[in-house]
Design an enzyme around this catalytic site. Sequence first.
Site, PDB file in Angstrom:
ATOM      1  N   LYS A   1      -4.986   2.570   8.212  1.00 45.64           N
ATOM      2  CA  LYS A   1      -5.879   1.865   9.274  1.00 45.64           C
ATOM      3  C   LYS A   1      -5.507   0.475   9.317  1.00 45.64           C
ATOM      4  O   LYS A   1      -4.802  -0.241   8.628  1.00 45.64           O
ATOM      5  CB  LYS A   1      -7.337   1.780   8.235  1.00 45.64           C
ATOM      6  CG  LYS A   1      -7.435   1.094   7.003  1.00 45.64           C
ATOM      7  CD  LYS A   1      -7.435  -0.329   7.187  1.00 45.64           C
ATOM      8  CE  LYS A   1      -7.011  -1.135   5.954  1.00 45.64           C
ATOM      9  NZ  LYS A   1      -6.776  -2.322   5.904  1.00 45.64           N
TER      10      LYS A   1
ATOM     11  N   TRP B   1       0.910  -1.163  -0.019  1.00 39.86           N
ATOM     12  CA  TRP B   1      -0.019  -0.043   0.063  1.00 39.86           C
ATOM     13  C   TRP B   1       1.001   1.245  -0.121  1.00 39.86           C
ATOM     14  O   TRP B   1       0.597   2.229  -0.642  1.00 39.86           O
ATOM     15  CB  TRP B   1      -1.037  -0.038   1.286  1.00 39.86           C
ATOM     16  CG  TRP B   1      -2.042   1.297   1.226  1.00 39.86           C
ATOM     17  CD1 TRP B   1      -2.046   2.293   2.182  1.00 39.86           C
ATOM     18  CD2 TRP B   1      -3.019   1.270   0.585  1.00 39.86           C
ATOM     19  NE1 TRP B   1      -3.146   3.113   1.746  1.00 39.86           N
ATOM     20  CE2 TRP B   1      -3.631   2.451   0.538  1.00 39.86           C
ATOM     21  CE3 TRP B   1      -3.583   0.430  -0.773  1.00 39.86           C
ATOM     22  CZ2 TRP B   1      -4.841   2.837  -0.091  1.00 39.86           C
ATOM     23  CZ3 TRP B   1      -4.455   1.133  -1.574  1.00 39.86           C
ATOM     24  CH2 TRP B   1      -5.299   2.113  -1.109  1.00 39.86           C
TER      25      TRP B   1
ATOM     26  N   HIS C   1       2.550  -0.107  14.374  1.00 39.36           N
ATOM     27  CA  HIS C   1       1.785   1.095  14.151  1.00 39.36           C
ATOM     28  C   HIS C   1       2.013   1.877  15.344  1.00 39.36           C
ATOM     29  O   HIS C   1       2.601   3.006  15.419  1.00 39.36           O
ATOM     30  CB  HIS C   1       0.409   1.322  13.895  1.00 39.36           C
ATOM     31  CG  HIS C   1      -0.061   0.721  12.536  1.00 39.36           C
ATOM     32  ND1 HIS C   1      -1.466   0.725  12.125  1.00 39.36           N
ATOM     33  CD2 HIS C   1       0.734   0.443  11.492  1.00 39.36           C
ATOM     34  CE1 HIS C   1      -1.192   0.500  10.497  1.00 39.36           C
ATOM     35  NE2 HIS C   1      -0.146   0.253  10.288  1.00 39.36           N
TER      36      HIS C   1
ATOM     37  N   ARG D   1       3.213   7.875  -3.955  1.00 35.88           N
ATOM     38  CA  ARG D   1       2.868   8.665  -5.300  1.00 35.88           C
ATOM     39  C   ARG D   1       1.826   9.980  -5.078  1.00 35.88           C
ATOM     40  O   ARG D   1       1.880  10.864  -5.522  1.00 35.88           O
ATOM     41  CB  ARG D   1       1.926   7.577  -6.245  1.00 35.88           C
ATOM     42  CG  ARG D   1       1.556   8.159  -7.633  1.00 35.88           C
ATOM     43  CD  ARG D   1       0.846   7.108  -8.424  1.00 35.88           C
ATOM     44  NE  ARG D   1      -0.010   6.202  -7.871  1.00 35.88           N
ATOM     45  CZ  ARG D   1      -1.317   6.295  -7.274  1.00 35.88           C
ATOM     46  NH1 ARG D   1      -1.829   7.455  -7.782  1.00 35.88           N
ATOM     47  NH2 ARG D   1      -2.091   5.409  -7.016  1.00 35.88           N
TER      48      ARG D   1
END
Length: 347
Positions: A97, A15, A79, A21
């Site tokens: 998420k 991801w 995370h 980008r």
Amino acid sequence: VTAPVRVAVVGLGYWGPNIVRNFYELDEAELVFVVDRDAGARERVQRRFPSVRGAESLEMVLEDETVDAVAIATPVSTHFELASAALQAGKHVFVEKPLAASSSEAEALAAIATERGVVLMPGHTFLYSPPVIKIKELIDDGEIGDILFVTSSRVNLGLHQSDVSVVWDLGPHDFSILRYLLGELPATVSAMSRSCVLPDIPDVAFINMTFPSDTIAQVQLSWLAPSKLRRTAIVGTRKMIVYDDTATEPIRVFDSGADLPDPESFGEFRLTYRTGDIVSPRIEATEPLSLELAEFCTAITDGTPLRSSLAVGLDVVRTIEAVEESLRANGEPTRLVAPAGSRRPEA
Ligand SMILES: NC(=O)c1ccc[n+]([C@@H]2O[C@H](COP(=O)([O-])OP(=O)(O)OC[C@H]3O[C@@H](n4cnc5c(N)ncnc54)[C@H](O)[C@@H]3O)[C@@H](O)[C@H]2O)c1
């Protein structure tokens, strides 16, 4: 911080390159670092964006005072560690998420962000998806009436994750969409799941939810399915919506329903069914991630509020935990206890 926000992206696996980008293309941001401990992942991204510096660990980036913000796209188990280090260093932080692997971790991150006075944003991309925004408008305008129930299927073949269940991986999408559309945390959840392929990693889950407003919802999640479905049906007292994220016309609004007119005499039962027009509103073809990351930047520079707010991120993690608790209790309903004042959240 003045625009453009100078940002580093950590995690360049599946991801992360999409985040890279989009930051690269945004006027609001200047991408200064890409970080991954895997040299191959770094090289693949740097080949496309040669002007951006690479680093193998976040620590190297946190020492750089010109870096304003960090975006984290690593597995959920990392995370908390990465986000808390970045927040402690005074950086604004965007975390893909789900925000963290438990609500206590998520709350600890929120506390650090508040203490340091920086933005902490969970990456609930679907809240920036033009069809979801349109549905929210239709609901807020009263087009649908009261929402009676919602059903959702988010199933396809793969990608099996080795560290988290399908509930942690796909669940955040539906839980954040429901939280946004209904504006409330579920009152109860009950769930069943099965680990079909990998031992002890559920890859199919059926989740039932009740809400304080009496809405009920059912969410089906799976990495094992014959075809890809991204379909949500919202049934209201006035109209019904089918949202198919794989379709060229992602929203269809059905002027359908059933009415029970006042019985003329006691016990009389005359139901009338309505099947009226089906309308497909025009939907902008904007990439949700671009809108989401732009909002992260303007929250930093101008203090604008976030649609994918910290409150949403915390509620999504609480919902996942409640699902897990129900799974451990063989599908018994788990009651969600919203922290004081957040049962009918504004944001
Ligand atoms: N918003 C969406 O639609 C969406 C879609 C897919 C994934 N995600 C989220 O993105 C995150 C990443 O998922 P993924 O599928 O890309 O994972 P992935 O495993 O493909 O990639 C993770 C990358 O992080 C790197 N990494 C791990 N720990 C690190 C560390 N401590 N320091 C530096 N690099 C580290 C790994 O080397 C790997 O390249 C997850 O939170 C996932 O839920 C969001």
